[in-house]
Write a protein that holds these residues in place. Structure first.
Motif: not given
Length: 81
Positions: A37-42, A44-49, A61-62
């Protein structure tokens, strides 16, 4: 590169019937979507990748996909801080 330009060995925007052995998308896409989501910390996004071995994440967004974030986008953001 136009749709008729074949310099790179492939054609862009070619009609599906022009590529005989080209599988349909449903045969190759992941069955489980990893998104942020737009609120996801950077971080966290890198960890997911890393955890899912992907280099792009859709941003929702929704129920609406509002964009796509790439690994490069995130690394540039971290480097700019």
């Amino acid at each position: 590169m136009s749709q008729h330009d074949d310099r790179a060995g492939f054609r862009l925007d070619a009609p599906p019937e022009t590529v005989d052995d080209d599988p349909p998308l449903h045969a190759v896409v992941a069955s489980r979507l990893v998104a942020v989501t737009p609120q996801t910390p950077v971080r966290t996004a890198l960890d997911l990748m890393l955890a899912h071995d992907v280099h792009h994440l859709p941003v929702f967004a929704g129920p609406h996909c509002i964009g796509l974030v790439t690994e490069s986008d995130l690394l540039r953001g971290v480097a700019a801080q």
